[in-house]
Design an enzyme around this catalytic site. Structure first.
Site, mmCIF file in Angstrom:
data_model
loop_
_atom_site.group_PDB
_atom_site.id
_atom_site.type_symbol
_atom_site.label_atom_id
_atom_site.label_comp_id
_atom_site.label_asym_id
_atom_site.label_seq_id
_atom_site.Cartn_x
_atom_site.Cartn_y
_atom_site.Cartn_z
ATOM 1 N N ASN A 9 0.866 -1.180 0.000
ATOM 2 C CA ASN A 9 0.000 0.000 0.000
ATOM 3 C C ASN A 9 0.905 1.233 0.000
ATOM 4 O O ASN A 9 1.479 1.578 1.024
ATOM 5 C CB ASN A 9 -0.886 -0.038 1.263
ATOM 6 C CG ASN A 9 -1.718 1.212 1.413
ATOM 7 O OD1 ASN A 9 -1.824 2.027 0.491
ATOM 8 N ND2 ASN A 9 -2.320 1.375 2.587
ATOM 9 N N LYS A 11 0.099 4.233 -0.344
ATOM 10 C CA LYS A 11 -0.598 5.403 0.222
ATOM 11 C C LYS A 11 -0.382 6.632 -0.680
ATOM 12 O O LYS A 11 -0.312 6.476 -1.895
ATOM 13 C CB LYS A 11 -0.136 5.656 1.658
ATOM 14 C CG LYS A 11 -0.204 4.392 2.512
ATOM 15 C CD LYS A 11 -0.055 4.664 3.974
ATOM 16 C CE LYS A 11 0.031 3.347 4.725
ATOM 17 N NZ LYS A 11 0.044 3.501 6.161
ATOM 18 N N HIS A 95 -9.436 0.870 5.090
ATOM 19 C CA HIS A 95 -8.144 1.066 5.762
ATOM 20 C C HIS A 95 -8.361 1.994 6.963
ATOM 21 O O HIS A 95 -9.172 2.919 6.897
ATOM 22 C CB HIS A 95 -7.132 1.680 4.786
ATOM 23 C CG HIS A 95 -5.744 1.686 5.326
ATOM 24 N ND1 HIS A 95 -5.312 2.630 6.232
ATOM 25 C CD2 HIS A 95 -4.692 0.852 5.123
ATOM 26 C CE1 HIS A 95 -4.053 2.369 6.550
ATOM 27 N NE2 HIS A 95 -3.654 1.303 5.893
ATOM 28 N N GLU A 97 -6.762 4.409 8.067
ATOM 29 C CA GLU A 97 -6.586 5.850 7.800
ATOM 30 C C GLU A 97 -7.862 6.436 7.204
ATOM 31 O O GLU A 97 -8.235 7.570 7.502
ATOM 32 C CB GLU A 97 -5.379 6.057 6.868
ATOM 33 C CG GLU A 97 -4.078 5.871 7.639
ATOM 34 C CD GLU A 97 -2.908 5.376 6.813
ATOM 35 O OE1 GLU A 97 -2.968 5.435 5.569
ATOM 36 O OE2 GLU A 97 -1.927 4.910 7.417
ATOM 37 N N GLU A 169 -5.121 -5.160 10.796
ATOM 38 C CA GLU A 169 -4.111 -4.121 10.948
ATOM 39 C C GLU A 169 -4.366 -3.363 12.246
ATOM 40 O O GLU A 169 -5.186 -2.435 12.276
ATOM 41 C CB GLU A 169 -4.194 -3.143 9.774
ATOM 42 C CG GLU A 169 -3.918 -3.781 8.438
ATOM 43 C CD GLU A 169 -3.352 -2.761 7.456
ATOM 44 O OE1 GLU A 169 -2.276 -3.006 6.927
ATOM 45 O OE2 GLU A 169 -3.985 -1.698 7.257
ATOM 46 N N GLY A 175 2.533 2.246 10.670
ATOM 47 C CA GLY A 175 3.440 3.370 10.469
ATOM 48 C C GLY A 175 4.146 3.828 11.727
ATOM 49 O O GLY A 175 4.761 4.886 11.760
ATOM 50 N N SER A 215 3.623 -2.153 10.317
ATOM 51 C CA SER A 215 5.089 -2.114 10.474
ATOM 52 C C SER A 215 5.768 -3.436 10.095
ATOM 53 O O SER A 215 6.746 -3.834 10.725
ATOM 54 C CB SER A 215 5.465 -1.691 11.901
ATOM 55 O OG SER A 215 4.997 -0.370 12.139
#
Ligand code: PEP
Length: 253
Positions: A9, A11, A95, A97, A169, A175, A215
């Site tokens: 991904n 992003k 996701h 985010e 996730e 991240g 990560s």
């Protein structure tokens, strides 16, 4: 046997030329055959050119999002048919985010899932708890809620045929460099597979691929991917450089 899936991904990162260079390197290095299935999900602006760069290789194209309407006055949105038209095979849905920054609810993810399946896109539905939720002992409840809400009303046969993938996730690991331990990840993956068994059937429980994301790096991927219920990885930061991403792919073989 479930074939491992490693999805990158990207992003909102990489320029057009950086994306093309990375895509070309991956296309030249990823072997077709029995190893992991590999997908890259570049920014929308580069889908077409990255798609052309990986065409004919063992690297598939995916999108980071989709809109649920088929067409019309939806400024800035992209339909599932458009993604198929540009060469996408996969689409990431829900996701964290998007859930956190763009107010994406389970109901919205569910509409996107239905649109993706109807268009023949393979969905990668993301679920995961925040640190506060984990510390409050709510991980299983949150995963159950996201799982049930995101998949609501879609029959097992359609999910199996559509190649549904679920990515666990944990938000606190995305991240941040804080990876879930293999045991923590395996525990939630086993719970997720149990949810599939309870809600659907044995065939789907055996077939569905559950990815871990958060990560993942070449030096921790092998141990994570060795866990019984972890069938691959959704990779953010480490998918932006060929060397790191190829290291993760190699660890999945
Ligand atoms: C992600 O955003 O899906 C992700 C797993 O990111 P990272 O690997 O950078 O934690």
């Amino acid at each position: 046997m479930r074939r491992p899936l490693i999805a990158g991904n990207w992003k909102m990162n990489l320029s057009r030329s950086e994306s093309l260079a990375l895509a070309r390197q991956l296309a030249a290095s990823v072997a077709s055959g029995n190893g992991a299935e590999v997908v890259v999900c570049p920014p929308f602006a580069w889908l077409d050119s990255v798609g052309q760069a990986v065409a004919g290789s063992a690297v598939a194209l995916g999108a980071q999002n989709v809109y649920f309407e088929p067409n019309g006055a939806f400024t800035g949105e992209t339909s599932a048919a458009m993604l198929v038209d540009v060469g996408c095979k996969y689409v990431i849905l829900g996701h964290s985010e998007r859930r956190q920054l763009l107010a994406e609810t389970n109901a919205i993810v569910n509409r996107k899932l239905q649109a993706a399946l109807a268009a023949g896109l393979r969905p990668i539905v993301c679920v995961g708890e925040t640190l506060a939720e984990r510390e409050a002992g709510k991980t299983a409840d949150i995963i159950q809620e996201q799982f049930s809400g995101s998949l609501a009303g879609v029959p097992a046969a359609q999910l199996i045929e559509g190649g549904l993938v679920i990515a666990y996730e944990p938000v606190w690991a995305i991240g941040t460099g804080k990876v879930a331990t293999p045991e923590q990840a395996q525990q939630v993956h086993a719970q997720l597979r149990k949810m599939v068994e309870v809600r659907y059937n044995n065939a789907m429980t055996e077939q569905i691929r559950l990815l871990y994301g958060g990560s993942v790096k070449p030096d921790n991927s092998r141990e994570l991917l060795r866990q019984t219920d972890i069938d691959g990885a959704l990779v953010g930061g480490a998918s932006l450089k060929a060397e790191g991403f190829l290291g993760i792919i190699a660890g999945a073989a």
